[in-house]
Design an enzyme around this catalytic site. Structure first.
Site, short mmCIF file in Angstrom:
data_model
loop_
_atom_site.label_atom_id
_atom_site.label_comp_id
_atom_site.label_asym_id
_atom_site.label_seq_id
_atom_site.Cartn_x
_atom_site.Cartn_y
_atom_site.Cartn_z
N HIS B 325 -8.91 4.04 6.79
CA HIS B 325 -7.70 4.90 6.55
C HIS B 325 -7.82 5.74 5.34
O HIS B 325 -7.14 6.82 5.08
CB HIS B 325 -6.50 3.77 6.46
N GLY B 326 -8.63 5.56 4.57
CA GLY B 326 -8.72 6.36 3.22
C GLY B 326 -9.76 5.89 2.22
O GLY B 326 -9.98 4.56 2.29
#
Lengths: 516, 458
Positions: B325-326
């Site tokens: 996601h990041g």
């Protein structure tokens, strides 16, 4: 297929209705409405224009202000210069300042103005040199307009306005009386604009409306209002270059310019002095500006400490950021005085006034020496071109549409060979040149005998130059008779340093002439 | 280009749809959609298109090579090449930044130049999504589940098709390929159904999700000022914001693809109705969770090698899922938290501990919502403030009425109304079609104040 049409049709009809209402009401002033300003201008006495109708359309409004008046002096800068207005009865002043303006917008604004002679008071903000500061977007594109017209928040505001002033469905604005003032608007002028471009607070129109001073001063000094000083770790080189381009443009147009920075309240000054990050940049800004303006011969007035104007802490309407009308007009008085002391000087001709060091072996030619001798702030524009003859200078002037200055120095003809036609082009060209020089004080220098031509022809030429100059109301310095061969440089063509000094002395010694 | 932008809605989409149906040849239509997708992607930055082209080339060539020689080395090279692009643009700053900080602490020497370089790396939007699609294709070909695509146009379409390019759903080539072999003539009912779903998604994003965002940001932008009521409302509000935001994007993607006759896999199915974290992941971002299951969890051994190994696999899978996601530690923590929830559920089930359905749904709702703290807040200090506030350490505070009202409405809606993509919009009559047209108008009118999609940055 029919249901597809119904689906798209419903959406399109609703969006069209929304766009129409938002365009008609224009709740946030995204569209320029010249007829509202025209209506205010046509009223007797003239009305103010409510900010509701100007909204974000500062640039077209300010350009309209400039063009609709015989403007000779104007100020531009941030919201902090907006209280600088005209003196009573003065029609030649315009305030072209805008909130959240940046050097890029100033450049755009100045480029849009005609190149006639002007005096510019340029209010420079320290935070302009913060690379993180972003100016107001004065050129909304088609997409932004579409987004605005189709926006729910604009619709909500439109509905609020219609509820408050139902007449806007038929008339987008009307003349209203607020306090003792006539305002073209629609019922709620939070701010209003005079037709000279200066701003009027709502509490000045009606003392019962909001006054920023009623709130305690709670601004977070670390962020300094809208974060305009946030992350200020260097003086932005790009912004400095843009400021230079602003000054170069003004210089090329022969404008008087006086630079200044609007004052800050005591709290801000204390903060700037103590802040380890912003403080050094703020001080560097103070050091840089006089140099930058001085490079173009312009004056810089450092008003950062309000006491230097003089203004008091109580002259800030909001605790330390915006000054009131009285303080702003005191600034105006200081700016006027500085502008009166400043001259513009233009020089025309060939390599002799251009005075390239390798030819004259001098640090300064006669143009610079003349300017220095005036002992006043002088903006020098040396338009001399090495190798130019009188026809070239005339072409240059025609291309520029003439030049404007307080003083003009002209020395041309040395390259008008062959010299054996003394009644030929030089007289005509010089006469045409002088017609295109718009200055109250024009000084022409004839040229000396460098030994390359027939002495009789040179003498005739020198006489002819002064005759043409005098017939056009200009003064002529007789360099021909004062010049001796020892004043020639090693190339035996150009004057040496002493020769340049002689020409400067002769030109300076002439009594100034008022013409045009 | 964003779905919630005027240039997409009023220029790009109408032009592409009209051109698509104006062209009779199926192959030419594919060419048009691939070109349009590259324009769509390059609109943000021109070099994004080059990056996608490189990823496409690697995936296509890798697939062909794997078909010829099903060697692990070829698969590893293909996957490593695809991940290299992702790593360089998404994780280099994260890894390099942490390493330089660590070395800086040890040696007392800073690396400002390197820090500046790493921080200057721009994350190409959607790169995580099309990288995962390329990996799934290569693995499927290697496993023999899929024939390698010989037609580069079809493979390029698979990677670049603009409805799913930026934020999924993560499509598998086996799902898409049969649809690419068929011609899709103009069908007003299908186009209308696609537009209706797109309209519902747009309104869900610009009205509902952004409505939540306004309130949630007000609280979570300064977690240090939160008290218990506000903290819980803000975190639950964010849970609904991200759900409506991402599921809206998925609805729009499904609707857009449907216009062109392409069916995409669904991604959401009212996840907050789940009665366990396991069920939550069968309802939330389904194409990612099944991807993680099929290409990470199962290859790691899944649950075939004993309980401890299963737990480790779960934690590894969810931790990496979080990192996907990041490039930030908070996402890893969020992933690990989800992993702990999953393995806890497995252990509870083994002990036959089951709560009544309503209680199970409520407990799942609360633990999942709590997890969003780690997703939304990026610094340890901010997370600490929010968690402390949620556990009453900062007092009860004021009751956030507006946000609570929104949350109650959202709970009622999501518990009662099925997911929008399941609606039979083809059977809508004139009145309902007109109503959705009005919803579209409201959605478009709300774009002005709209926020970017949350999942764009992943």
């Amino acid at each position: 297929m029919a249901r597809l049409v119904v689906f798209l049709g419903t959406a399109l009809v609703l969006l069209a209705a929304l766009a129409t209402l938002n365009w008609w009401i224009d709740p946030f002033g995204e569209f320029w409405k010249p007829s509202a300003v025209q209506e205010a201008r046509a009223a007797r006495p003239q009305c103010l224009v409510s900010h509701e109708l100007i909204g974000g359309e500062y640039l077209p409004f300010k350009l309209d202000v400039f063009r609709s008046r015989p403007t000779r002096t104007f100020v531009t800068g941030s919201s902090r210069v907006l209280k600088i207005g005209s003196w009573p009865g003065e029609r030649t002043f315009a305030n072209l300042g805008m909130p959240v303006i940046s050097p890029e917008i100033v450049l755009k604004e100045l480029r849009a103005l005609p190149a006639r002679p002007e005096t510019l008071y340029l209010g420079v903000e320290a935070f302009w040199l913060n690379p993180h500061f972003r100016g107001f977007d004065v050129s909304p594109g088609l997409e932004r307009h579409a987004r605005y017209l189709l926006s729910r928040s604009a619709f909500d505001e439109s509905v609020r306005i219609v509820r408050r002033a139902p007449y806007v469905l038929l008339h987008r604005w009307r003349k209203e009386r607020v306090g003792s003032s006539c305002v073209v608007g629609r019922s709620r002028p939070a701010l209003a604009w005079r037709l000279d471009g200066s701003r009027v607070w709502s509490f000045e129109l009606d003392p019962h409306t909001y006054h920023p001073a009623v709130d305690p001063f709670t601004t977070d000094l670390r962020n300094l209002r809208t974060g305009i000083y946030d992350d200020w770790t260097e003086l932005s080189p790009a912004r400095v270059r843009t400021l230079e381009r602003v000054l170069a443009l003004a210089h090329a147009r022969g404008w008087h310019v006086v630079g200044f920075t609007p004052p800050d309240g005591e709290r801000y000054l204390r903060f700037f002095a103590a802040s380890p990050v912003i403080g050094p940049r703020w001080r560097a800004f103070g050091r840089l500006m006089p140099k930058l303006f001085g490079r173009y011969g312009y004056r810089w007035l450092d008003f950062r400490d309000a006491r230097s104007i003089p203004c008091r802490q109580s002259d800030f309407v909001d605790g330390g950021y915006h000054t009131d009308a009285a303080c702003s007009m005191r600034m105006r008085r200081r700016l006027d005085a500085a502008a009166r002391r400043q001259l513009t000087l233009v020089a025309l001709g060939d390599s002799i006034p251009a005075a390239r060091p390798r030819e004259c072996h001098c640090r300064a030619g006669f143009v610079a020496l003349f300017a220095r001798a005036l002992r006043r702030p002088v903006a020098v524009r040396n338009l001399a071109v090495p190798g130019a003859n009188s026809a070239d200078v005339l072409r240059l002037l025609r291309k520029r549409g003439g030049v404007h200055a307080d003083t003009a120095l002209v020395m041309v003809g040395h390259n008008d060979t062959p010299w054996l036609r003394p009644d030929g082009s030089l007289r005509r060209n010089l006469a045409a040149i002088l017609d295109l020089v718009h200055a109250p004080d024009v000084r022409v220098a004839n040229f000396y005998d460098d030994g390359h031509g027939d002495p009789a022809v040179v003498a005739e030429y020198a006489r002819a130059i002064c005759q043409v100059a005098r017939s056009h109301g200009a003064r002529c310095a007789d360099v021909y008779h004062a010049f001796t061969p020892r004043l020639l440089a090693a190339d035996h063509v150009h004057p040496n340093a002493e020769g340049q000094r002689l020409i400067a002395r002769l030109l300076y010694a002439l009594p100034s002439a008022r013409r045009k | 280009m964003l779905f919630n932008s005027f240039v997409f809605l009023f220029v790009f989409l109408p032009l592409v749809v009209v051109a698509y149906f104006a062209i009779p040849a199926h192959r030419a239509r594919l060419v048009l959609l691939v070109l349009a997708s590259y324009v769509f992607y390059a609109y943000a930055k021109w070099w994004f298109a080059l990056l996608m082209a490189a990823s496409t080339l690697v995936g296509y060539a890798g697939g062909r090579a794997l078909e010829r020689t099903r060697r692990k080395a070829v698969l590893a090279a293909t996957v490593a090449s695809l991940l290299a692009l992702l790593g360089a643009f998404k994780y280099a700053a994260f890894v390099g930044g942490n390493l330089t900080s660590f070395v800086g602490v040890i040696t007392a020497q800073g690396f400002p130049g390197l820090h500046g370089f790493l921080n200057g790396i721009v994350l190409p939007i959607g790169i995580s999504f099309y990288t995962f699609e390329g990996i799934s294709y290569a693995v499927d070909v290697y496993r023999g589940d899929l024939e390698a695509e010989r037609n580069p146009l079809r493979y390029a379409f698979f990677i670049s098709f603009f409805p799913h390019l930026i934020a999924g759903p993560i499509v598998r080539y086996g799902f898409l390929r049969p649809q690419l072999l068929r011609r899709h003539p103009f069908d007003a009912d299908r186009v209308r159904a696609g537009l209706l779903l797109f309209a519902l998604g747009l309104a869900k994003k610009t009205v509902v999700a952004d409505g939540f965002a306004t309130w949630v940001n007000r609280y979570l932008d300064d977690p240090s000022s939160l008290h218990a009521f506000e903290a819980w409302a803000a975190v639950v509000g964010f849970g609904f914001q991200i759900y409506f935001d991402f599921s809206a994007y998925s609805d729009m993607a499904l609707g857009l693809a449907q216009i062109f006759g392409i069916e995409l896999p669904w991604n959401f199915n009212r996840p907050y109705r789940a009665s366990s974290p396991i069920e939550f992941w069968r309802r939330w971002h389904v194409t990612l969770s099944t991807w993680l299951r099929d290409y990470l969890y199962i290859p790691l051994g899944g649950n075939r090698k004993g309980e401890r190994r299963r737990d480790a696999n779960l934690l590894a899978t969810m931790g990496l899922g979080g990192l996907w996601h990041g490039a930030s530690l908070n996402f890893v923590v969020w992933g690990l938290y989800q992993g702990v929830l999953l393995l806890t559920t497995h252990h509870l089930r083994k002990r036959a501990l089951r709560a009544p359905p309503a209680v199970a749904v409520a407990v799942t709702f609360v633990v999942v919502m709590f997890g969003w703290v780690f997703f939304r807040l990026h610094s340890a200090a901010a997370i600490g403030h929010a968690v402390a506030a949620m556990f009453l350490l900062h007092g009860l505070g004021q009751f956030p009425g507006h946000l609570t009202l929104l949350i109650v409405a959202a709970i009622a809606y999501t518990m009662v109304v099925p997911e929008e993509w399941t609606w039979d919009v083809r059977s809508f009559g004139f009145a309902r079609v007109a109503a959705v047209g009005a919803v579209l108008a409201v959605g478009v009118a709300s774009i002005y104040t709209s926020h970017p999609f949350i999942y764009f940055r992943f």
